[in-house]
Each structure stands twice: as C-alpha cells, then as structure tokens.
Design a protein around this motif. Structure first.
Motif, short mmCIF file in Angstrom:
data_model
loop_
_atom_site.label_atom_id
_atom_site.label_comp_id
_atom_site.label_asym_id
_atom_site.label_seq_id
_atom_site.Cartn_x
_atom_site.Cartn_y
_atom_site.Cartn_z
N TRP A 1 -6.71 -14.70 -88.37
CA TRP A 1 -5.53 -14.80 -87.97
C TRP A 1 -4.81 -16.28 -88.39
CZ3 TRP A 1 -4.55 -14.58 -81.79
CH2 TRP A 1 -3.13 -14.81 -81.53
N GLY A 2 -3.72 -16.47 -89.57
CA GLY A 2 -3.12 -17.44 -89.95
C GLY A 2 -2.17 -18.14 -89.68
N MET A 3 -1.30 -18.32 -89.35
CA MET A 3 -0.16 -18.87 -88.79
C MET A 3 0.33 -19.67 -89.78
SD MET A 3 -1.49 -19.16 -84.85
CE MET A 3 -2.42 -18.18 -84.17
N VAL A 4 0.51 -20.22 -90.95
CA VAL A 4 1.38 -20.78 -92.04
C VAL A 4 2.80 -20.08 -92.07
CG1 VAL A 4 1.53 -22.26 -93.96
CG2 VAL A 4 -0.63 -21.85 -92.66
N ALA A 5 3.47 -20.27 -91.08
CA ALA A 5 5.19 -19.25 -91.28
C ALA A 5 6.05 -19.76 -90.10
CB ALA A 5 4.11 -17.80 -90.95
N ASP A 6 7.01 -19.30 -90.06
CA ASP A 6 8.30 -20.19 -88.84
C ASP A 6 8.55 -19.05 -88.48
OD1 ASP A 6 9.50 -18.75 -90.65
OD2 ASP A 6 10.93 -20.80 -91.23
N PRO B 1 1.78 -14.93 -79.35
CA PRO B 1 0.50 -14.56 -79.90
C PRO B 1 -0.21 -13.76 -78.53
CG PRO B 1 0.76 -16.91 -79.52
CD PRO B 1 2.67 -16.38 -79.37
N ALA B 2 0.89 -13.19 -77.52
CA ALA B 2 0.76 -12.29 -76.68
C ALA B 2 0.99 -10.68 -77.66
CB ALA B 2 1.01 -12.34 -75.52
N ASP B 3 2.00 -10.91 -78.59
CA ASP B 3 2.19 -9.46 -78.59
C ASP B 3 1.29 -9.44 -80.16
OD1 ASP B 3 4.77 -8.93 -77.73
OD2 ASP B 3 6.33 -10.13 -78.40
N THR B 4 0.11 -10.01 -80.97
CA THR B 4 -0.01 -10.03 -82.02
C THR B 4 -1.15 -9.96 -81.20
OG1 THR B 4 0.60 -12.34 -82.69
CG2 THR B 4 -1.45 -11.63 -83.69
N PRO C 1 -7.72 -24.67 -82.97
CA PRO C 1 -8.09 -25.09 -81.69
C PRO C 1 -6.58 -23.87 -81.08
CG PRO C 1 -8.64 -26.49 -81.45
CD PRO C 1 -8.39 -25.61 -82.48
N ASN C 2 -5.70 -22.89 -81.55
CA ASN C 2 -4.28 -23.06 -81.55
C ASN C 2 -4.19 -22.41 -79.65
OD1 ASN C 2 -1.79 -21.27 -81.05
ND2 ASN C 2 -1.52 -22.59 -82.78
N PRO C 3 -3.71 -23.26 -78.89
CA PRO C 3 -3.38 -23.04 -77.36
C PRO C 3 -2.87 -21.73 -77.10
CG PRO C 3 -3.59 -25.31 -77.28
CD PRO C 3 -2.89 -24.91 -79.34
N GLY C 4 -1.93 -21.34 -77.82
CA GLY C 4 -1.59 -20.05 -77.53
C GLY C 4 -2.34 -18.71 -77.35
N ALA C 5 -2.53 -19.33 -79.01
CA ALA C 5 -3.76 -17.50 -79.80
C ALA C 5 -4.51 -17.81 -78.52
CB ALA C 5 -3.97 -18.47 -81.39
N LEU C 6 -5.27 -19.03 -77.74
CA LEU C 6 -6.73 -18.90 -77.50
C LEU C 6 -6.55 -18.02 -75.87
CD1 LEU C 6 -8.35 -21.99 -78.47
CD2 LEU C 6 -9.61 -19.64 -78.77
N SER D 1 -14.76 -33.62 -71.34
CA SER D 1 -14.22 -34.36 -72.23
C SER D 1 -13.54 -34.37 -73.14
CB SER D 1 -15.87 -34.11 -73.30
OG SER D 1 -15.54 -34.37 -74.30
N PRO D 2 -12.87 -35.11 -73.54
CA PRO D 2 -11.63 -35.51 -74.40
C PRO D 2 -11.90 -34.49 -75.75
CG PRO D 2 -12.80 -37.51 -74.48
CD PRO D 2 -13.20 -36.60 -73.08
N GLU D 3 -12.95 -34.89 -76.64
CA GLU D 3 -13.69 -33.98 -77.50
C GLU D 3 -13.71 -32.68 -77.40
OE1 GLU D 3 -13.81 -35.77 -80.14
OE2 GLU D 3 -14.53 -38.69 -79.01
N CYS D 4 -13.78 -32.13 -76.23
CA CYS D 4 -13.28 -30.42 -76.26
C CYS D 4 -12.28 -30.03 -76.16
CB CYS D 4 -14.10 -30.09 -74.84
SG CYS D 4 -14.47 -28.11 -74.83
N PRO D 5 -11.13 -29.28 -77.03
CA PRO D 5 -10.56 -28.43 -77.59
C PRO D 5 -9.69 -28.10 -75.36
CG PRO D 5 -11.39 -28.26 -78.93
CD PRO D 5 -12.47 -28.28 -77.93
N GLU D 6 -8.45 -28.45 -75.62
CA GLU D 6 -8.14 -27.71 -74.52
C GLU D 6 -7.96 -26.44 -74.35
OE1 GLU D 6 -3.96 -28.11 -72.45
OE2 GLU D 6 -3.97 -29.02 -74.37
N ASN D 7 -7.81 -26.04 -73.28
CA ASN D 7 -7.83 -24.19 -73.33
C ASN D 7 -9.77 -23.66 -73.37
OD1 ASN D 7 -5.58 -24.14 -71.71
ND2 ASN D 7 -4.69 -23.49 -73.85
N LEU D 8 -10.51 -24.15 -73.69
CA LEU D 8 -11.81 -23.99 -74.44
C LEU D 8 -12.99 -24.51 -73.77
CD1 LEU D 8 -12.43 -24.46 -78.21
CD2 LEU D 8 -14.51 -24.66 -76.47
#
Length: 305
Positions: A35-40, A45-48, A65-70, A100-107
């Motif tokens: 699931w790549g996201m190099v597009a505008d 994400p919910a529809d995907t 770790p894209n927050p919307g996709a996660l 921890s700040p090293e842990c990506p948000e929503n993960l």
C-alpha cells in the motif's frame, strides 16, 4: 538494502513471516499487497481498507507508520508489515515501550515484533545459474552480519523480485513465457533442478547467495513483485500485468516452494495497490492493481481455491 522493517500482531493480526493464516493460501503461501501513498489523489484510508476487505486481501505492507492507515487497519483482520522510515539508525521500540517516544504513534509494541531488511536482485553479482547465486562484494560484506542475525532469531529476509525488469532489459535471451509463469515456458536445467519460471530462479539465486554468507536457514519473504500495465509499449499492457500477477498468486498459493527449497512457503506482497501519480512518469506510475478511484486496472483474484 532498502531499510529495516518490523511486523505487527495484536490489532493487526499475524506476523509477516507466518504462512498459515489468511483467506488466500490457507494451505500454502500468503499473498498480500504493498500500500504505497506517493500520490495526491488516493482514497481515504477507511475506504481503502474496505477495498482490501472486499477483495479478500489478507495482508498489506506499509512503507512507514502512517497514522491514518494504521487507524483504518486496526481490528480489520488484515495483517501488516510495517516499514521503519529512519532505518536502523533509529531504534525500534521493544515490548513494554508503548509510551516511549521511539514508539510510533498508534502502534502497540509487541513481543512478536520481527525485524528484518529488504534487498533487491541488484545486490547479486551472480544470479545465473541459480545454484551459483552470489552477492556483490559490497553487499556480501553487509550480509555477513545480517544473515546470522536473521538466522539466529528465525526472522525472514525480505526480497524484491521483478521478472519484468529482467525480461525488458534482455527480451532476446529471456523468454516472455518464462517470465509470466506460462506452461509453455522452456524449462531451464541447473544440475538436478528444473526451473519453469524466472521468479523461482531469481528466489533460488538469492537462497544460494545466502548460503555463502551464513544464512542457509533464513527463509525469504517476497516484499515486492509486480508487472507494470503501461509505460513501455507492448511490454507493459494491462493484459500482461494481469497475467503475471494472477500467475504469481496461483504459484505462491499452491505452496510448492522453489526447486531449491521445495515445500518452503514463499509468502509474497504484490506491488502495488494503486497507481501513484507522484512517482516518476512512465513505468513507476503504472504498477497499481487499482486506479485511485478504486476501479480495477484489470481483473485480479486474491481468492483462488
């Protein structure tokens, strides 16, 4: 080397290296999609995620770790292989480090996290015949450290395999049938082993290279493979892309492994979910299974019996 990756469990289902779950390939390999996201112009994400579930896609690979996709994938039943954008220079969070700040948000950080790296076929100095596969000397220097780490921890190696590029660069000597899993493909003999497609030959060349750097027990997961539907004339039509990807799905799902590693499941992620309009014009914009409006570029099935 493309960077480091880790896989998730818990809200996101099973690990990337597990070969025994999901709609596609219950008795064989698992096929997911990048699931790549190099597009505008991509759908929300919910529809995907609805699109993924409607097409019975059991796994996705995210490049960061894209927050919307996660958030959209949470509790969806779809497994995730997740990219770490900074690579090994930044620590990956460990169990118990969720705050921890090293842990990506929503993960959620979990004990089942598996760390690995992705490589491509260009890291090989020799790829033919497959039994003679060997890394270039610079790549071998790195892999002599990476392979024992993966082996000791029972982590897989991620590999990007694109028979298209081999065929497109040398169509005189590489048979199209051999690149597309066609039953009419001429067999290639390598000692006692017989190869009927370029995909298996490529994977086994990397297995042979891994044998030489202390990685003989490391299993390979295909992190990317696909065929563009446009961008290079008659070599890149929707019909050829459909034939390759459907052939790859059937090949992986049957769970036969490769001639060098028979019976070893080769789980695979197709590249890619969408055509992405911010990539380099031409081939790079045409690897998608779907247009951004979620219509298929060509019919494809993730639910072979």
């Amino acid at each position: 080397m493309d960077g480091w990756f880790y896989s998730l469990g818990h809200h996101f289902s099973n690990q990337v290296e597990d070969g025994h779950a999901g709609q596609v390939g219950d008795a064989g390999g698992i096929v997911g999609v990048n699931w790549g996201m190099v597009a505008d112009n991509l759908p929300a994400p919910a529809d995907t995620v609805k699109l993924l579930k409607a097409n019975r896609v059991p796994r996705v690979r995210l490049f960061d770790p894209n927050p919307g996709a996660l958030d959209a994938l949470r509790k969806s039943g779809i497994s995730v292989a997740l990219g770490h954008p900074q690579g090994p220079s930044k620590p990956i969070c460990r169990p118990g480090d969720a705050e921890s700040p090293e842990c990506p948000e929503n993960l959620s950080c979990l004990p089942t996290t598996a760390v690995t790296t992705a490589i491509h076929m260009e890291t090989l100095g020799t790829s033919y015949p497959p039994s003679q596969g060997a890394f270039t000397e610079p790549a071998a220097g790195a892999m002599r450290y990476i392979a024992p780490f993966l082996s000791t921890n029972n982590f897989p190696l991620l590999l990007n395999v694109y028979p298209f590029f081999a065929y497109a660069s040398d169509p005189v000597n590489i048979n199209l049938d051999y690149a597309l899993f066609r039953p009419t493909a001429p067999a290639v003999q390598d000692g006692p082993l017989t190869y009927n497609n370029l995909f298996d030959a490529s994977v086994d060349a990397v297995y042979s290279a891994m044998d030489k750097v202390g990685g003989s027990t490391v299993r390979i997961v295909i992190s990317e493979s696909g065929w563009p539907s446009g961008g290079q004339g008659d070599k890149t039509t929707p019909a050829l892309a459909q034939e390759y990807n459907n052939g790859l799905i059937q090949h992986v799902v049957h769970g036969n492994g490769t001639p060098k590693r028979p019976g070893i499941i080769t789980s695979t992620y197709l590249f890619a979910l969408f055509n992405e309009n911010k990539k380099t014009p031409g081939l790079d914009q045409n690897f998608g299974l779907f247009y951004p409006d979620m219509n298929p570029v060509y019919p494809i099935s993730f639910s072979f019996p």
